[in-house]
Design an enzyme around this catalytic site. Structure first.
Site, PDB file in Angstrom:
ATOM      1  N   SER A 294     -20.612  26.113  79.524  1.00 31.21           N
ATOM      2  CA  SER A 294     -19.476  27.027  79.414  1.00 31.21           C
ATOM      3  C   SER A 294     -19.748  28.391  80.058  1.00 31.21           C
ATOM      4  CB  SER A 294     -19.085  27.158  77.939  1.00 31.21           C
ATOM      5  OG  SER A 294     -17.859  27.813  77.785  1.00 31.21           O
ATOM      6  N   ASP A 305     -22.568  31.134  94.029  1.00 33.46           N
ATOM      7  CA  ASP A 305     -21.586  31.142  95.118  1.00 33.46           C
ATOM      8  C   ASP A 305     -21.673  32.406  95.961  1.00 33.46           C
ATOM      9  OD1 ASP A 305     -20.687  28.681  94.410  1.00 33.46           O
ATOM     10  OD2 ASP A 305     -18.697  29.307  93.744  1.00 33.46           O
ATOM     11  N   LYS A 319     -19.395  21.876  80.886  1.00 35.83           N
ATOM     12  CA  LYS A 319     -18.263  22.196  80.006  1.00 35.83           C
ATOM     13  C   LYS A 319     -17.461  23.313  80.675  1.00 35.83           C
ATOM     14  CE  LYS A 319     -16.092  23.909  76.209  1.00 35.83           C
ATOM     15  NZ  LYS A 319     -15.310  25.144  76.131  1.00 35.83           N
TER      16      LYS A 319
END
Length: 431
Positions: A294, A305, A319
């Site tokens: 999460s 990224d 998740k």
């Protein structure tokens, strides 16, 4: 008559609380008359259970079970919380609650351990990510809702609970755990030579502040000698979205951190970074594993990224769905999955997880014993054999101390992360 009244009430409630997107979907592809008939079916079943079930049951229990069943049929994370459960959840997000200290979910009707929380009874008892709990004090978990199971695991501080654990590659075994007040200090830090180490165990209300304080302390201790930072998110089950965004923002000067996409395109959200890097641009390595879920995956995905951090470890839990807590006045609240998380590059986290840049599995580091041939002192009747006295005894003491040191558990993944930062610093011109 009662059945129709119940069905009409449910239909009115559905219409009153349905979001705009749901009304539109109903108008385009669903028949309100058919929905009414299905609600009428619910009312009929409800009345028959009340009248004919072998034991008398409370209306509240039946309706709450029906509501929870509806939500649980959607996905493992949607659920109904009564007043007590809702109150417990609010306490947990504030950073202190009673229990065992594990983040769990339901899978195949069993309790699955997402991760144990550091320095809690469950952690000290040896529970691990991906363990399944099949029994609680001898009572089978199968058939319980997640909320009921969690409620059974909580209890008076100092009392014991015996959980039956099923772990891959082992026979089922019992573990007795003593309940305690779980005080979450979500951020810990220390120095590793010239590298700062910060561990975040969960994302609660004060996590971003704790991170700032930890980095300030490390800078104060090492000054200009600090070569980089290891951010440890292993076995971090997640927590509050705003804290995940704040932690990511601490390392980024600009750009998107995470986006959420829901059923209604107009309700999608994007969170962007503000100028300012807490480390001043020092190299960052993030440790992840299968217990990182999460909010942890949001941070890892955002910094990966943007090329701001190197991820080292193993694939995360996966998740990537957003749960919205919807208060139900007088009854508690419902937790409803309303969106999915996407990293800045547009990757969905849900069920796929985040892959590390450098795959490093946990390993036990052992120093190989140096083998040698026979020495002079090994020969029968050798001159001066055993006459070194104190010097020989001192050597034996040293050997014993080294043997004890070898027994210490070394964190192989952390060692690799520290070495990586040192390499970057060496070739990047850092001190």
């Amino acid at each position: 008559m009662k059945t129709k009244l119940i069905a009409l009430t449910l239909l009115a409630t559905t219409l009153a609380f349905a979001p705009q997107g749901s009304k539109q979907a109903w108008a385009e592809g669903q028949n309100p008359a058919e929905t009414y008939e299905l609600l009428n079916l619910f009312g009929d079943v409800f009345e028959r259970v009340r009248a004919n079930y072998v034991e008398e049951t409370a209306d509240r229990d039946l309706i709450e079970a029906a509501v929870n069943g509806m939500l649980k049929s959607l996905d493992p994370h949607s659920s109904y919380m009564n007043k007590k459960t809702y109150g417990d959840m609010q306490v947990q997000t504030r950073g202190q609650f009673g229990g065992l200290g594990i983040e769990v979910t339901m899978e195949g009707g069993l309790i699955k351990v997402v991760s144990p929380i550091d320095d809690t009874p469950a952690f000290r008892a040896g529970l691990k990510t991906n363990d399944f709990l099949t029994h609680l004090d001898g009572e089978a978990v199968m058939g319980l809702t997640l909320e009921k199971a969690v409620e059974k695991m909580r209890g008076k501080v100092g009392t014991d609970i015996t959980v039956t654990v099923r772990r891959e590659g082992q026979d089922a075994f019992d573990v007795t755990i003593t309940r305690a007040i779980i005080k979450l200090r979500s951020v810990r830090s220390r120095t590793e030579d010239k590298v700062g180490y910060v561990r975040i165990t969960s994302f609660s209300e004060n996590t971003s502040k704790g991170l700032g304080d930890a980095v300030d302390k490390l800078k104060e201790e090492m000054g200009d000698q600090m070569q980089g930072l290891v951010l440890d998110l292993r076995n971090n089950p997640g927590g509050l979205l705003d804290q995940a965004v704040a932690v990511s923002d601490a390392f980024l000067d600009k750009g998107e951190i995470v986006s959420t996409r829901s059923r209604d395109p107009d309700e999608s959200q994007r969170f962007n970074a503000r100028p300012g890097d807490i480390t001043g641009g020092l190299p960052v390595v993030i440790l992840i594993n299968g217990g990182s879920a999460s909010a942890s995956e949001i941070v890892a995905g955002a910094l990966q990224d943007h090329g701001r951090a190197i991820l080292l470890g193993t694939k995360t839990f996966g998740k990537g769905s957003v749960q919205t807590i919807v208060p139900l006045p007088g009854h508690g609240a419902m937790r409803l999955t309303t969106a999915r998380y996407y990293t800045p590059s547009g990757r969905s986290i849900q069920a796929t997880g985040i892959e590390p840049d450098i795959q490093v599995a946990p390993a036990k580091v052992e120093e190989l014993e140096t083998r040698h041939g026979r020495r002079e002192a090994d020969l029968r009747g050798a001159l001066d054999k055993g006459k070194n006295g104190p010097a020989e005894e001192e050597e034996n003491k040293t050997d014993k101390a080294e043997d004890e040191k070898k027994k210490e558990v070394l964190d192989f993944q952390l060692m690799r992360a520290v070495d990586l930062i040192k390499g970057i610093a060496m070739f990047g011109g850092q001190k």
